[in-house]
Scaffold this active site. Structure first.
Site, PDB file in Angstrom:
ATOM      1  CG  HIS A   7      -0.342  -0.001   2.531  1.00  0.00           C
ATOM      2  ND1 HIS A   7      -0.081  -1.168   3.199  1.00  0.00           N
ATOM      3  CD2 HIS A   7       0.086   0.991   3.355  1.00  0.00           C
ATOM      4  CE1 HIS A   7       0.478  -0.902   4.366  1.00  0.00           C
ATOM      5  NE2 HIS A   7       0.603   0.407   4.493  1.00  0.00           N
ATOM      6  CD  GLU A 130       3.440  -0.506   7.068  1.00  0.00           C
ATOM      7  OE1 GLU A 130       2.843   0.301   6.325  1.00  0.00           O
ATOM      8  OE2 GLU A 130       2.871  -1.145   7.985  1.00  0.00           O
TER       9      GLU A 130
HETATM   10 CO    CO Z   1       1.124   1.355   6.260  1.00  0.00          CO
END
Ligand code: CO
Length: 134
Positions: A7, A130
């Site tokens: 994402h 991330e």
């Molecule tokens: Co995230």
């Protein structure tokens, strides 16, 4: 080591209005809000054919995105999440290469119930990364 983009995350000052913009103006499918106290954020996911967009709103007094929103009050791109097969192997390789892992270096459980880690943006060209084990 890196797999798919899981994402792209956008920090927003007001989640309800961001949801309305993505759902009503952009015509996207948006998940129900999910509070993640351990991460200091409330999130929704915008489901797209090839990836997701995560909309983040601060949760609690010392949210890690509060300072970001002070600098960018209307919101902005906050991080990009790449998938990895084994987060501990990835972390150890990154640390031995001199990259900095945020927090105590141990994975936390992220919004998808899977282990995640964050890497220092100064080590990756100004982008917070991330990693999510899938
Ligand atoms: Co995230």
């Amino acid at each position: 080591m890196l797999g798919r983009v899981n994402h792209i995350a956008i920090a927003v000052p007001d989640l309800a209005s961001a949801v309305a913009a993505y759902r009503d103006t952009l015509g996207a499918d948006v998940s129900a809000p999910q509070s993640l106290p351990e991460h200091g954020v409330t999130v929704v996911f915008v489901e797209l054919p090839n990836t997701k967009v995560e909309l983040l709103e601060p949760l609690g007094a010392d949210s890690p995105i509060a300072a970001f929103l002070e600098k960018s009050p209307s919101g902005g791109m906050h991080h990009i999440c790449y998938e990895v097969a084994d987060i501990i192997t990835a972390r150890d390789r990154l640390i031995s290469a001199g990259a900095r892992v945020l927090g105590n270096g141990e994975p936390k459980i992220g919004a998808h119930g899977k282990p995640v880690l964050f890497l220092h943006p100064k080590d990756f060209f100004g982008t917070l990364i991330e990693l999510e084990q899938v």
